[in-house]
Write a protein that holds these residues in place. Structure first.
Motif, PDB file in Angstrom:
ATOM      1  N   THR A 147      58.511  -8.385  39.382  1.00 44.07           N
ATOM      2  CA  THR A 147      57.426  -7.852  38.540  1.00 44.07           C
ATOM      3  C   THR A 147      56.183  -8.703  38.723  1.00 44.07           C
ATOM      4  O   THR A 147      56.267  -9.898  38.955  1.00 44.07           O
ATOM      5  CB  THR A 147      57.805  -7.899  37.044  1.00 44.07           C
ATOM      6  OG1 THR A 147      58.100  -9.244  36.723  1.00 44.07           O
ATOM      7  CG2 THR A 147      58.953  -7.003  36.714  1.00 44.07           C
ATOM      8  N   ASN A 148      55.057  -8.044  38.588  1.00 46.27           N
ATOM      9  CA  ASN A 148      53.791  -8.771  38.728  1.00 46.27           C
ATOM     10  C   ASN A 148      53.390  -9.312  37.351  1.00 46.27           C
ATOM     11  O   ASN A 148      52.492  -8.830  36.703  1.00 46.27           O
ATOM     12  CB  ASN A 148      52.742  -7.800  39.276  1.00 46.27           C
ATOM     13  CG  ASN A 148      51.485  -8.515  39.658  1.00 46.27           C
ATOM     14  OD1 ASN A 148      51.488  -9.729  39.855  1.00 46.27           O
ATOM     15  ND2 ASN A 148      50.397  -7.778  39.729  1.00 46.27           N
ATOM     16  N   TYR A 149      54.108 -10.337  36.924  1.00 45.44           N
ATOM     17  CA  TYR A 149      53.929 -10.762  35.536  1.00 45.44           C
ATOM     18  C   TYR A 149      52.740 -11.701  35.338  1.00 45.44           C
ATOM     19  O   TYR A 149      52.298 -12.363  36.273  1.00 45.44           O
ATOM     20  CB  TYR A 149      55.196 -11.432  35.008  1.00 45.44           C
ATOM     21  CG  TYR A 149      55.598 -12.678  35.768  1.00 45.44           C
ATOM     22  CD1 TYR A 149      56.464 -12.591  36.847  1.00 45.44           C
ATOM     23  CD2 TYR A 149      55.131 -13.921  35.393  1.00 45.44           C
ATOM     24  CE1 TYR A 149      56.845 -13.725  37.538  1.00 45.44           C
ATOM     25  CE2 TYR A 149      55.502 -15.064  36.084  1.00 45.44           C
ATOM     26  CZ  TYR A 149      56.357 -14.947  37.158  1.00 45.44           C
ATOM     27  OH  TYR A 149      56.708 -16.056  37.840  1.00 45.44           O
TER      28      TYR A 149
ATOM     29  N   ILE B  91      57.190  -8.359  29.573  1.00 45.84           N
ATOM     30  CA  ILE B  91      56.463  -7.853  30.756  1.00 45.84           C
ATOM     31  C   ILE B  91      56.343  -6.335  30.674  1.00 45.84           C
ATOM     32  O   ILE B  91      55.280  -5.754  30.921  1.00 45.84           O
ATOM     33  CB  ILE B  91      57.178  -8.275  32.062  1.00 45.84           C
ATOM     34  CG1 ILE B  91      57.087  -9.798  32.229  1.00 45.84           C
ATOM     35  CG2 ILE B  91      56.577  -7.597  33.281  1.00 45.84           C
ATOM     36  CD1 ILE B  91      58.024 -10.377  33.261  1.00 45.84           C
ATOM     37  N   GLU B  92      57.438  -5.709  30.311  1.00 45.80           N
ATOM     38  CA  GLU B  92      57.455  -4.253  30.194  1.00 45.80           C
ATOM     39  C   GLU B  92      56.446  -3.774  29.150  1.00 45.80           C
ATOM     40  O   GLU B  92      55.690  -2.823  29.374  1.00 45.80           O
ATOM     41  CB  GLU B  92      58.898  -3.815  29.818  1.00 45.80           C
ATOM     42  CG  GLU B  92      59.166  -2.336  29.984  1.00 45.80           C
ATOM     43  CD  GLU B  92      58.985  -1.856  31.440  1.00 45.80           C
ATOM     44  OE1 GLU B  92      59.220  -2.649  32.355  1.00 45.80           O
ATOM     45  OE2 GLU B  92      58.572  -0.704  31.617  1.00 45.80           O
TER      46      GLU B  92
ATOM     47  N   GLU C  72      53.811  -5.319  28.059  1.00 45.39           N
ATOM     48  CA  GLU C  72      52.448  -5.565  28.550  1.00 45.39           C
ATOM     49  C   GLU C  72      52.023  -4.462  29.524  1.00 45.39           C
ATOM     50  O   GLU C  72      50.903  -3.957  29.461  1.00 45.39           O
ATOM     51  CB  GLU C  72      52.430  -6.935  29.253  1.00 45.39           C
ATOM     52  CG  GLU C  72      51.083  -7.341  29.818  1.00 45.39           C
ATOM     53  CD  GLU C  72      50.110  -7.824  28.758  1.00 45.39           C
ATOM     54  OE1 GLU C  72      50.525  -7.945  27.585  1.00 45.39           O
ATOM     55  OE2 GLU C  72      48.940  -8.035  29.099  1.00 45.39           O
ATOM     56  N   LYS C  73      52.978  -4.069  30.370  1.00 40.70           N
ATOM     57  CA  LYS C  73      52.698  -3.031  31.354  1.00 40.70           C
ATOM     58  C   LYS C  73      52.384  -1.709  30.649  1.00 40.70           C
ATOM     59  O   LYS C  73      51.419  -1.014  30.987  1.00 40.70           O
ATOM     60  CB  LYS C  73      53.916  -2.864  32.271  1.00 40.70           C
ATOM     61  CG  LYS C  73      53.539  -2.682  33.729  1.00 40.70           C
ATOM     62  CD  LYS C  73      54.708  -2.938  34.603  1.00 40.70           C
ATOM     63  CE  LYS C  73      55.265  -1.666  35.167  1.00 40.70           C
ATOM     64  NZ  LYS C  73      56.459  -1.904  35.989  1.00 40.70           N
ATOM     65  N   ASN C  74      53.221  -1.376  29.645  1.00 44.54           N
ATOM     66  CA  ASN C  74      53.010  -0.131  28.899  1.00 44.54           C
ATOM     67  C   ASN C  74      51.683  -0.136  28.171  1.00 44.54           C
ATOM     68  O   ASN C  74      50.974   0.868  28.127  1.00 44.54           O
ATOM     69  CB  ASN C  74      54.150   0.076  27.876  1.00 44.54           C
ATOM     70  CG  ASN C  74      55.448   0.396  28.580  1.00 44.54           C
ATOM     71  OD1 ASN C  74      55.452   0.830  29.730  1.00 44.54           O
ATOM     72  ND2 ASN C  74      56.575   0.127  27.914  1.00 44.54           N
TER      73      ASN C  74
ATOM     74  N   GLU D 180      48.986  -1.793  29.018  1.00 44.74           N
ATOM     75  CA  GLU D 180      47.907  -1.611  30.009  1.00 44.74           C
ATOM     76  C   GLU D 180      47.785  -0.161  30.440  1.00 44.74           C
ATOM     77  O   GLU D 180      46.700   0.383  30.551  1.00 44.74           O
ATOM     78  CB  GLU D 180      48.203  -2.472  31.252  1.00 44.74           C
ATOM     79  CG  GLU D 180      47.743  -3.908  31.079  1.00 44.74           C
ATOM     80  CD  GLU D 180      48.200  -4.802  32.219  1.00 44.74           C
ATOM     81  OE1 GLU D 180      48.045  -6.006  32.065  1.00 44.74           O
ATOM     82  OE2 GLU D 180      48.730  -4.289  33.226  1.00 44.74           O
ATOM     83  N   ASN D 181      48.966   0.485  30.641  1.00 47.98           N
ATOM     84  CA  ASN D 181      48.950   1.896  31.056  1.00 47.98           C
ATOM     85  C   ASN D 181      48.308   2.765  29.985  1.00 47.98           C
ATOM     86  O   ASN D 181      47.500   3.638  30.291  1.00 47.98           O
ATOM     87  CB  ASN D 181      50.379   2.389  31.325  1.00 47.98           C
ATOM     88  CG  ASN D 181      50.877   1.822  32.641  1.00 47.98           C
ATOM     89  OD1 ASN D 181      50.094   1.384  33.466  1.00 47.98           O
ATOM     90  ND2 ASN D 181      52.188   1.801  32.827  1.00 47.98           N
TER      91      ASN D 181
END
Lengths: 183, 174
Positions: free
Chosen positions: B102-104, B161-162, B164-166, B168-169
Motif C-alpha cells: 500500500t502507498n501509505y 490506511i484503508e 485514509e484511502k476511502n 481521499e476517494n
C-alpha cells in the motif's frame, strides 16, 4: 586608467558580483563597444559577433567571483571574448593547424611610409582578410598578444603565427593601397 | 609613419562599429535571470530529493529491522508452541507484505511504527531471557501475547490506511 575610475570599477564589480543588475549594466555599457569591435574583426560577421558578445558577457557576469583583479576587468573580459571567438571559429571547422606550410615573408615595412587613412576603412578592410590570417593579425597587431601566446591559443606553431601575420599585413596594406588609388 | 606606428597611434579609433546595445543587453539580462531561477529550482529539487531518499531509507530500515527480529524463539522449548509461533510469524509476514504494497502515509503511521519497534524490543528481550533462564510459562505466555499484539497492531495500521484511502476517494468524488 585613473585611480578614481579604477575604484569606481572595483565597486561596480563588487556589487555586480552580488547580483546587482544596475552595476552589471554599467560595466556592460563601459565595454560593449570595444568588445564588439574586437569580436567582429575576429569573426567578420555581425550576427555571429552579437551572439559571441552576449555569450561572453553572460559568462563574465556568471563568473565574476573568479575575477581576481590580476589584470583589469577589460582585459579579463576581452580574453573571454577572444576565447569565445576562437571557439566559435573552431566549431565552424576552421582549422588553424592546416596553415603550417606558409612561408615566412620578411617584415619589409620598417621604413615604408604609410598614408594617414581613415581608421574606419582600416577596420572595414581587416574584416575582408582571409580568416586565418585575419585572426592572427588581430591577436598580434591589435590585441598585443605575442606569437608564442597566439600559437598556444590557436594550436599552431610560432612560425605559422609569424608567417600568417606577415601575410595578413601584406594583404591589408595591398588592399588599403588599392583603396587609396581609387580615391 | 610606417604601418605599425599608424596602427599603434590609431588603435582606439579602429573601434568604429556600434552594436545594438539594447538588444544585446536584453538577451544578457534574460539569461542571467533565467540562470538564477534555474539555480533556485535546482537547489529546491536537490533538497526535495534528499528528503525523499532519507524518508525512504528510514522506512526501509524500520521494515527490515522489524522483519529481522522475526526469528523462531520457541523451537527449542516446545514443538507445539513452536508450530504456533511459526503460524503467528507467517501471519505477521503477510501483514508486512500487504503493508508494503500500500502507498501509505508514513506520518499517519509514525506512532504505530514506534509501537511495533517497542514490541520487537520486548520480543528480543523475552527471547534472551528464555535462552538464559530456560522455559518459563509466564514468559512464554507473555511472548505469545506480544505476537498477538503485533498482529492486532498491524491489522489496525492496515485499517487506518484503508480509511485514509476511502476518505481521499470520497473527497475527490465531492
Amino acid at each position: 586608467m585613473g585611480k578614481n575610475i579604477i575604484e569606481i570599477q572595483e565597486k561596480l564589480i563588487e556589487t555586480a558580483c552580488k547580483g546587482n543588475q544596475q552595476s552589471m549594466y554599467r560595466l556592460y555599457k563601459l565595454y560593449v563597444q570595444t568588445m564588439y569591435n574586437t569580436c567582429i574583426r575576429m569573426v567578420s560577421n555581425h550576427y555571429d559577433a552579437e551572439d559571441i558578445i552576449q555569450e561572453s558577457f553572460i559568462k563574465a557576469f556568471n563568473n565574476l567571483e573568479n575575477f581576481r583583479g590580476d589584470s583589469s576587468f577589460g582585459l579579463w573580459l576581452k580574453r573571454i571574448v577572444i576565447n569565445n571567438s576562437i571557439t566559435f571559429l573552431r566549431k565552424k571547422k576552421y582549422l588553424f593547424s592546416d596553415i603550417d606550410d606558409m612561408q615566412i615573408v620578411s617584415d619589409d615595412d620598417t621604413n615604408e611610409d604609410f598614408p594617414n587613412i581613415d581608421p574606419a576603412i582600416v577596420h572595414k578592410t581587416i574584416k575582408t582578410l582571409p580568416e586565418k590570417a585575419r585572426v592572427v593579425l588581430n591577436l598580434y597587431l591589435l590585441e598585443g598578444y605575442k606569437h608564442k601566446e597566439i600559437s598556444n591559443m590557436l594550436g599552431i606553431s610560432e612560425s605559422t603565427s609569424k608567417s600568417q601575420y606577415q601575410r595578413a599585413k601584406h594583404l591589408l596594406k595591398e588592399k588599403l593601397c588599392k583603396h587609396i588609388s581609387t580615391l | 609613419m610606417n604601418f605599425n606606428e599608424y596602427i599603434s597611434k590609431n588603435r582606439h579609433k579602429l573601434d568604429v562599429e556600434t552594436p545594438n546595445e539594447d538588444y544585446l543587453w536584453t538577451g544578457i539580462v534574460q539569461s542571467i535571470i533565467n540562470k538564477k531561477k534555474t539555480n533556485r529550482f535546482m537547489v529546491f529539487k536537490i533538497a526535495a530529493s534528499i528528503v525523499i531518499v532519507l524518508a525512504l531509507s528510514v522506512i526501509s530500515y524500520q521494515l527490515i529491522s522489524i522483519r529481522n527480529n522475526q526469528q523462531l524463539i520457541l523451537a527449542n522449548i516446545d514443538p507445539k508452541l513452536a508450530k504456533q509461533e511459526i503460524q503467528l510469524q507467517k501471519q505477521i509476514k503477510t501483514y508486512y507484505k500487504v503493508l508494503q504494497s500500500t502507498n501509505y502515509n508514513k506520518y499517519l503511521l509514525t506512532n504505530s511504527f514506534n509501537d511495533l519497534e517497542y514490541i520487537d524490543t520486548l520480543i528480543n528481550q523475552y527471547s534472551i531471557d528464555l535462552k538464559r533462564n530456560g522455559p518459563n510459562p509466564k514468559l512464554i505466555n507473555s511472548l505469545m501475547d506480544l505476537y498477538y499484539k503485533k498482529i492486532r497492531l498491524l491489522d489496525r495500521m492496515l485499517n487506518e490506511i484503508e480509511k485514509e484511502k476511502n476518505y481521499e476517494n470520497s473527497e475527490t468524488n465531492i
